[in-house]
Design a protein around this motif. Structure first.
Motif, PDB file in Angstrom:
ATOM      1  N   PRO A 201       0.816  -1.227   0.000  1.00 19.69           N
ATOM      2  CA  PRO A 201       0.000   0.000   0.000  1.00 19.69           C
ATOM      3  C   PRO A 201       0.843   1.268   0.000  1.00 19.69           C
ATOM      4  O   PRO A 201       0.472   2.263  -0.625  1.00 19.69           O
ATOM      5  N   ALA A 202       1.996   1.233   0.684  1.00 20.26           N
ATOM      6  CA  ALA A 202       2.855   2.418   0.687  1.00 20.26           C
ATOM      7  C   ALA A 202       3.421   2.684  -0.706  1.00 20.26           C
ATOM      8  O   ALA A 202       3.449   3.827  -1.170  1.00 20.26           O
ATOM      9  N   GLY A 203       3.867   1.621  -1.377  1.00 17.57           N
ATOM     10  CA  GLY A 203       4.393   1.790  -2.726  1.00 17.57           C
ATOM     11  C   GLY A 203       3.324   2.254  -3.699  1.00 17.57           C
ATOM     12  O   GLY A 203       3.582   3.095  -4.580  1.00 17.57           O
ATOM     13  N   MET A 204       2.122   1.704  -3.568  1.00 15.09           N
ATOM     14  CA  MET A 204       1.010   2.134  -4.415  1.00 15.09           C
ATOM     15  C   MET A 204       0.681   3.606  -4.169  1.00 15.09           C
ATOM     16  O   MET A 204       0.473   4.380  -5.110  1.00 15.09           O
ATOM     17  N   ALA A 205       0.637   3.990  -2.890  1.00 11.48           N
ATOM     18  CA  ALA A 205       0.286   5.364  -2.540  1.00 11.48           C
ATOM     19  C   ALA A 205       1.331   6.349  -3.056  1.00 11.48           C
ATOM     20  O   ALA A 205       0.998   7.394  -3.630  1.00 11.48           O
ATOM     21  N   ARG A 206       2.594   6.006  -2.849  1.00 13.87           N
ATOM     22  CA  ARG A 206       3.670   6.885  -3.312  1.00 13.87           C
ATOM     23  C   ARG A 206       3.636   7.033  -4.831  1.00 13.87           C
ATOM     24  O   ARG A 206       3.796   8.138  -5.376  1.00 13.87           O
ATOM     25  N   SER A 207       3.395   5.921  -5.522  1.00  9.31           N
ATOM     26  CA  SER A 207       3.361   5.947  -6.978  1.00  9.31           C
ATOM     27  C   SER A 207       2.194   6.779  -7.492  1.00  9.31           C
ATOM     28  O   SER A 207       2.335   7.564  -8.441  1.00  9.31           O
ATOM     29  N   LEU A 208       1.028   6.627  -6.871  1.00  4.45           N
ATOM     30  CA  LEU A 208      -0.147   7.397  -7.288  1.00  4.45           C
ATOM     31  C   LEU A 208       0.056   8.879  -7.017  1.00  4.45           C
ATOM     32  O   LEU A 208      -0.305   9.733  -7.847  1.00  4.45           O
ATOM     33  N   TYR A 209       0.643   9.194  -5.878  1.00  6.32           N
ATOM     34  CA  TYR A 209       0.905  10.594  -5.537  1.00  6.32           C
ATOM     35  C   TYR A 209       1.821  11.233  -6.582  1.00  6.32           C
ATOM     36  O   TYR A 209       1.558  12.344  -7.063  1.00  6.32           O
ATOM     37  N   GLU A 210       2.870  10.527  -6.955  1.00  3.88           N
ATOM     38  CA  GLU A 210       3.815  11.066  -7.939  1.00  3.88           C
ATOM     39  C   GLU A 210       3.194  11.141  -9.332  1.00  3.88           C
ATOM     40  O   GLU A 210       3.417  12.105 -10.065  1.00  3.88           O
ATOM     41  N   ALA A 211       2.395  10.127  -9.699  1.00  2.47           N
ATOM     42  CA  ALA A 211       1.771  10.121 -11.022  1.00  2.47           C
ATOM     43  C   ALA A 211       0.757  11.246 -11.177  1.00  2.47           C
ATOM     44  O   ALA A 211       0.513  11.719 -12.288  1.00  2.47           O
ATOM     45  N   SER A 212       0.170  11.664 -10.056  1.00  2.00           N
ATOM     46  CA  SER A 212      -0.815  12.752 -10.105  1.00  2.00           C
ATOM     47  C   SER A 212      -0.147  14.117 -10.072  1.00  2.00           C
ATOM     48  O   SER A 212      -0.845  15.144 -10.093  1.00  2.00           O
ATOM     49  N   GLY A 213       1.180  14.140 -10.003  1.00  2.00           N
ATOM     50  CA  GLY A 213       1.872  15.411  -9.899  1.00  2.00           C
ATOM     51  C   GLY A 213       1.625  16.101  -8.575  1.00  2.00           C
ATOM     52  O   GLY A 213       1.722  17.328  -8.479  1.00  2.00           O
ATOM     53  N   GLY A 214       1.315  15.315  -7.553  1.00  2.00           N
ATOM     54  CA  GLY A 214       1.052  15.880  -6.238  1.00  2.00           C
ATOM     55  C   GLY A 214      -0.320  16.512  -6.108  1.00  2.00           C
ATOM     56  O   GLY A 214      -0.598  17.200  -5.116  1.00  2.00           O
ATOM     57  N   ARG A 215      -1.194  16.291  -7.093  1.00  2.00           N
ATOM     58  CA  ARG A 215      -2.514  16.918  -7.051  1.00  2.00           C
ATOM     59  C   ARG A 215      -3.499  16.183  -6.152  1.00  2.00           C
ATOM     60  O   ARG A 215      -4.605  16.663  -5.924  1.00  2.00           O
ATOM     61  N   THR A 216      -3.121  15.019  -5.651  1.00  2.00           N
ATOM     62  CA  THR A 216      -3.959  14.321  -4.682  1.00  2.00           C
ATOM     63  C   THR A 216      -3.093  13.850  -3.529  1.00  2.00           C
ATOM     64  O   THR A 216      -1.973  13.371  -3.727  1.00  2.00           O
ATOM     65  N   ALA A 217      -3.588  14.053  -2.310  1.00  2.00           N
ATOM     66  CA  ALA A 217      -2.945  13.426  -1.159  1.00  2.00           C
ATOM     67  C   ALA A 217      -3.398  11.971  -1.144  1.00  2.00           C
ATOM     68  O   ALA A 217      -4.539  11.662  -1.497  1.00  2.00           O
ATOM     69  N   VAL A 218      -2.517  11.061  -0.779  1.00  2.00           N
ATOM     70  CA  VAL A 218      -2.839   9.641  -0.820  1.00  2.00           C
ATOM     71  C   VAL A 218      -2.536   9.011   0.539  1.00  2.00           C
ATOM     72  O   VAL A 218      -1.461   9.244   1.111  1.00  2.00           O
ATOM     73  N   VAL A 219      -3.477   8.213   1.023  1.00  2.00           N
ATOM     74  CA  VAL A 219      -3.307   7.527   2.298  1.00  2.00           C
ATOM     75  C   VAL A 219      -3.149   6.031   2.046  1.00  2.00           C
ATOM     76  O   VAL A 219      -4.005   5.409   1.396  1.00  2.00           O
ATOM     77  N   ALA A 220      -2.053   5.470   2.525  1.00  2.00           N
ATOM     78  CA  ALA A 220      -1.879   4.015   2.521  1.00  2.00           C
ATOM     79  C   ALA A 220      -2.472   3.504   3.826  1.00  2.00           C
ATOM     80  O   ALA A 220      -1.919   3.753   4.898  1.00  2.00           O
ATOM     81  N   TRP A 221      -3.582   2.793   3.728  1.00  2.00           N
ATOM     82  CA  TRP A 221      -4.354   2.402   4.924  1.00  2.00           C
ATOM     83  C   TRP A 221      -4.258   0.905   5.173  1.00  2.00           C
ATOM     84  O   TRP A 221      -4.752   0.106   4.392  1.00  2.00           O
TER      85      TRP A 221
END
Length: 376
Positions: A201-221
């Motif tokens: 979940p941390a890797g997924m969250a970090r990847s999504l955050y970077e792919a969005s250009g930081g436009r979404t905060a992401v929580v690895a739950w």
């Protein structure tokens, strides 16, 4: 010869029955996987929190007070009172849905430090077994990693296999928020492991955050007890039933603390949790990937107003799992089946069961568009 839908369903049911019988009879039980006891109830330290009247008034019960009322309670307290609560009850404040986000970060730093000192004493205790001391040393390393500067720990519970939630980005100012819900074999020790990082979940969250250009905060739950290995826990909804209300409450807490309705991404067994919580899950978009099923046969049965999306690549082994429910086993229709009614997410470039968030894949690009409200 073309089969009617009831004939196809019948064949799948027979296949599932044969598969289940073969596994159980051929191994005198399930070959791998151990039965887990789910973590339920309020956070550790709740008893002392309930008994605390030092501020001159009762504190909101973590088990019964809604996240919205928790948020209102903290909104009516002053900085000194909030500081006292963090100092006296870090394990409660750090896990209290609806409490201010930055207050939870601060509380979890305290809780992690205290837990690290507790296990340090165990690591140095000669009366314990060598295995117990080694386990304690491993936890010291784990807690030290979580205490590294810049990490934002939104939840931390050391009980059992451990649970944690970590934030990437700024929840306080983000116009979009996403939550990652993991599947089997994920806990405090593995939610950000270095091997197979995009399967965590941390890797997924970090990847999504970077792919969005930081436009979404992401929580690895990692807020529920996940199945371990291949066994009854993975084949039934027992652990998902325990995790579903925890996920719903967590999302309610994000919204109560000022975040927008999030997009929720559910991987593998996590999609069972999301399916069972969908009717109570205040989400804009519900995305399942590598899903064994959501516990229903079609989107309408989820009773959600969220847009429902589904992704599965052709190399994902989950496609070989029969999508039926039989004698309490199985999780229903494949969400990528057109009959289910979900919107299909392209995943031609993803590889395997944990490749959906790998940079450069079409699935990750689509997830980023969904997360930022740019999906059509």
């Amino acid at each position: 010869m073309r089969l009617h839908s009831w004939e196809r369903r019948g064949r799948r049911t027979l296949v599932a029955a044969a598969l289940t019988t073969t596994i159980v009879a051929g191994t005198a039980g399930w070959a791998t996987g151990s039965e887990q006891r789910p973590s339920t109830g309020p956070p550790p330290g709740t008893a002392s929190w309930r008994a605390d009247h030092e501020l001159g008034f009762g504190l909101p019960d973590p088990a019964t007070t809604s996240p919205a009322r928790v948020a209102a309670f903290f909104g009516g307290s002053d900085a000194a009172q909030r500081r006292e609560l963090v100092e006296r009850h870090p394990t409660v404040v750090g896990n209290l849905d609806g409490a201010p986000v930055k207050l939870r970060y601060e509380a979890n730093v305290r809780a992690l430090k205290a837990e690290r000192e507790r296990v340090r004493a165990r690591a140095e205790n000669p009366e314990l077994t060598q295995e117990d001391r080694a386990r304690a040393r491993s936890l010291i390393t784990r807690y030290t990693e979580l205490l590294e500067p810049g990490r934002q720990i939104l939840a931390f519970d050391p009980r059992g296999r451990g649970q944690v939630a970590e934030v990437y980005g700024d929840l306080g100012s983000a116009s979009h928020v996403s939550v990652i819900v993991p599947g089997s074999d994920i806990d405090l020790s593995s939610f950000d492991r270095s091997t197979d990082p995009f399967g965590t979940p941390a890797g997924m969250a970090r990847s999504l955050y970077e792919a969005s250009g930081g436009r979404t905060a992401v929580v690895a739950w990692v807020g529920y007890t996940t199945p371990v290995g291949l066994g009854p826990d993975a084949a039934t909804g027992r652990l998902a039933e325990a995790g579903a209300p925890r996920l719903a409450r967590f999302v309610q807490g994000l919204i109560a603390s000022g975040a927008p309705r999030p997009s929720v991404f559910c991987h593998s067994y996590g999609s069972v949790v999301c399916g069972l919580s969908a009717a109570r899950l205040a989400t804009a978009d519900l995305v399942v990937l590598g899903s064994p099923g959501m516990g229903v046969d079609k989107v309408s049965e989820l009773r959600t107003t969220a847009r429902v999306w589904a992704a599965r690549d052709d190399t994902d082994w989950i496609s070989r799992v029969p999508n039926v429910e039989l004698f309490g086993l199985g999780h229903g229709t494949d969400p990528t089946d057109p009959s289910f009614g979900a919107r299909r997410v392209p995943a031609h470039l993803a590889q395997g069961h944990t490749g959906y968030f790998v940079p450069g894949t079409d699935s990750l690009r689509a997830f980023a568009r969904i997360a930022t409200g740019d999906a059509s």
